[in-house]
Design a protein around this motif. Structure first.
Motif, mmCIF file in Angstrom:
data_model
loop_
_atom_site.group_PDB
_atom_site.id
_atom_site.type_symbol
_atom_site.label_atom_id
_atom_site.label_comp_id
_atom_site.label_asym_id
_atom_site.label_seq_id
_atom_site.Cartn_x
_atom_site.Cartn_y
_atom_site.Cartn_z
ATOM 1 N N MET A 1 0.886 -1.115 -0.261
ATOM 2 C CA MET A 1 0.146 0.259 0.035
ATOM 3 C C MET A 1 0.435 1.182 -0.201
ATOM 4 O O MET A 1 1.611 1.031 1.212
ATOM 5 C CB MET A 1 -0.653 -0.373 0.917
ATOM 6 C CG MET A 1 -1.844 1.264 1.376
ATOM 7 S SD MET A 1 -3.279 0.776 2.781
ATOM 8 C CE MET A 1 -4.143 2.026 2.065
ATOM 9 N N ASN A 2 0.315 1.837 -0.525
ATOM 10 C CA ASN A 2 1.105 3.437 -0.790
ATOM 11 C C ASN A 2 1.355 4.326 0.499
ATOM 12 O O ASN A 2 -0.131 4.056 0.669
ATOM 13 C CB ASN A 2 0.798 4.244 -2.096
ATOM 14 C CG ASN A 2 1.398 3.870 -2.999
ATOM 15 O OD1 ASN A 2 2.317 3.040 -3.313
ATOM 16 N ND2 ASN A 2 0.112 4.782 -4.172
ATOM 17 N N ASN A 3 2.351 4.804 0.932
ATOM 18 C CA ASN A 3 2.345 5.646 1.997
ATOM 19 C C ASN A 3 1.530 7.020 1.532
ATOM 20 O O ASN A 3 0.862 7.902 0.488
ATOM 21 C CB ASN A 3 3.946 6.236 2.181
ATOM 22 C CG ASN A 3 3.775 6.601 3.512
ATOM 23 O OD1 ASN A 3 3.133 8.311 3.441
ATOM 24 N ND2 ASN A 3 4.877 6.956 4.507
ATOM 25 N N ILE A 4 -0.004 7.618 2.502
ATOM 26 C CA ILE A 4 -0.810 8.624 1.886
ATOM 27 C C ILE A 4 0.211 9.691 1.946
ATOM 28 O O ILE A 4 -0.395 10.793 0.963
ATOM 29 C CB ILE A 4 -1.820 8.496 3.049
ATOM 30 C CG1 ILE A 4 -2.606 10.049 2.767
ATOM 31 C CG2 ILE A 4 -0.702 9.242 4.369
ATOM 32 C CD1 ILE A 4 -4.347 9.730 3.478
ATOM 33 N N TYR A 5 1.398 9.864 2.418
ATOM 34 C CA TYR A 5 2.191 11.354 2.379
ATOM 35 C C TYR A 5 3.047 11.169 1.007
ATOM 36 O O TYR A 5 3.443 12.172 0.339
ATOM 37 C CB TYR A 5 3.232 11.324 3.822
ATOM 38 C CG TYR A 5 2.977 11.410 4.732
ATOM 39 C CD1 TYR A 5 2.152 12.904 4.718
ATOM 40 C CD2 TYR A 5 2.541 11.040 5.946
ATOM 41 C CE1 TYR A 5 1.339 12.913 6.063
ATOM 42 C CE2 TYR A 5 1.453 11.383 7.195
ATOM 43 C CZ TYR A 5 1.449 12.551 7.249
ATOM 44 O OH TYR A 5 0.994 12.360 8.298
ATOM 45 N N ASP A 6 3.043 9.850 0.269
ATOM 46 C CA ASP A 6 3.518 10.231 -0.860
ATOM 47 C C ASP A 6 2.797 10.403 -2.191
ATOM 48 O O ASP A 6 2.886 11.314 -2.679
ATOM 49 C CB ASP A 6 4.408 8.676 -1.292
ATOM 50 C CG ASP A 6 5.158 8.358 -0.911
ATOM 51 O OD1 ASP A 6 6.060 9.047 -0.074
ATOM 52 O OD2 ASP A 6 5.786 6.619 -0.633
ATOM 53 N N THR A 7 1.019 10.251 -1.718
ATOM 54 C CA THR A 7 0.241 10.305 -2.443
ATOM 55 C C THR A 7 0.309 11.974 -2.950
ATOM 56 O O THR A 7 -0.168 12.616 -3.227
ATOM 57 C CB THR A 7 -1.106 9.895 -2.358
ATOM 58 O OG1 THR A 7 -0.891 7.820 -1.681
ATOM 59 C CG2 THR A 7 -2.211 10.080 -3.066
ATOM 60 N N ALA A 8 -0.065 11.875 -1.433
ATOM 61 C CA ALA A 8 0.005 13.606 -0.857
ATOM 62 C C ALA A 8 1.171 14.877 -2.129
ATOM 63 O O ALA A 8 1.078 15.954 -2.362
ATOM 64 C CB ALA A 8 -0.150 14.404 0.177
ATOM 65 N N ASN A 9 2.294 14.044 -1.457
ATOM 66 C CA ASN A 9 3.584 14.664 -2.095
ATOM 67 C C ASN A 9 3.219 14.748 -3.776
ATOM 68 O O ASN A 9 3.455 15.570 -4.713
ATOM 69 C CB ASN A 9 5.094 13.855 -2.059
ATOM 70 C CG ASN A 9 5.256 14.597 -0.559
ATOM 71 O OD1 ASN A 9 4.728 16.167 -0.211
ATOM 72 N ND2 ASN A 9 5.753 13.712 0.048
ATOM 73 N N LYS A 10 3.048 13.824 -4.296
ATOM 74 C CA LYS A 10 2.602 13.090 -5.667
ATOM 75 C C LYS A 10 1.682 14.212 -6.115
ATOM 76 O O LYS A 10 1.122 14.962 -7.583
ATOM 77 C CB LYS A 10 2.220 11.763 -6.398
ATOM 78 C CG LYS A 10 1.618 12.008 -7.381
ATOM 79 C CD LYS A 10 1.397 10.238 -8.012
ATOM 80 C CE LYS A 10 1.271 9.695 -9.227
ATOM 81 N NZ LYS A 10 1.950 10.642 -10.533
ATOM 82 N N LEU A 11 0.402 14.443 -5.577
ATOM 83 C CA LEU A 11 -0.233 15.417 -5.858
ATOM 84 C C LEU A 11 -0.220 16.979 -5.794
ATOM 85 O O LEU A 11 -0.788 17.560 -6.809
ATOM 86 C CB LEU A 11 -1.678 15.681 -5.268
ATOM 87 C CG LEU A 11 -3.322 15.846 -5.074
ATOM 88 C CD1 LEU A 11 -3.452 15.937 -6.126
ATOM 89 C CD2 LEU A 11 -3.923 15.871 -3.796
#
Length: 113
Positions: A1-11
């Motif tokens: 599962m992706n780290n939610i902070y990685d997703t936020a940084n990608k966003l």
């Protein structure tokens, strides 16, 4: 599962690639490059910040301060460069609001379901 902070940084990176962000960046640079527009815009921001700080601290906002803010808003609205900047800000703000609604959907589901 992706780290939610990685997703936020990608966003965050993808937001920088949107037309809304690009338009805001160009509009802000255009205002900064025009001495008259920049001066009016800086004054408008100062007045807004002062009122926000007073409001957040519970201080009374005086009628003369309200009049000053209205005068600066009118002056800003008369300048096409500042008007374009405010339009670009609104466009980006709408995008961020849409993203926030999507992100907060799970929390909303908890309270509604």
């Amino acid at each position: 599962m992706n780290n939610i902070y990685d997703t936020a940084n990608k966003l965050e990176q993808e937001l920088r690639e949107t037309e809304a962000y690009s338009d805001l960046k160009v509009a802000f640079s255009t205002v900064k490059a025009d001495s008259e527009a920049n001066e009016v815009f800086q004054k408008f921001q100062e007045v807004q910040m002062k009122l926000q700080q007073k409001q957040m601290s519970g201080e009374e906002i005086l009628e003369e301060e309200i009049n000053e803010a209205q005068e600066m808003a009118l002056k800003s609205g008369e300048n096409n460069l500042i008007k374009d900047l405010m339009d670009a800000e609104q466009k980006l703000s709408t995008l961020v609001d849409d993203l926030n609604r999507i992100i907060m959907k799970p929390v909303q589901d908890i309270y509604q379901g």
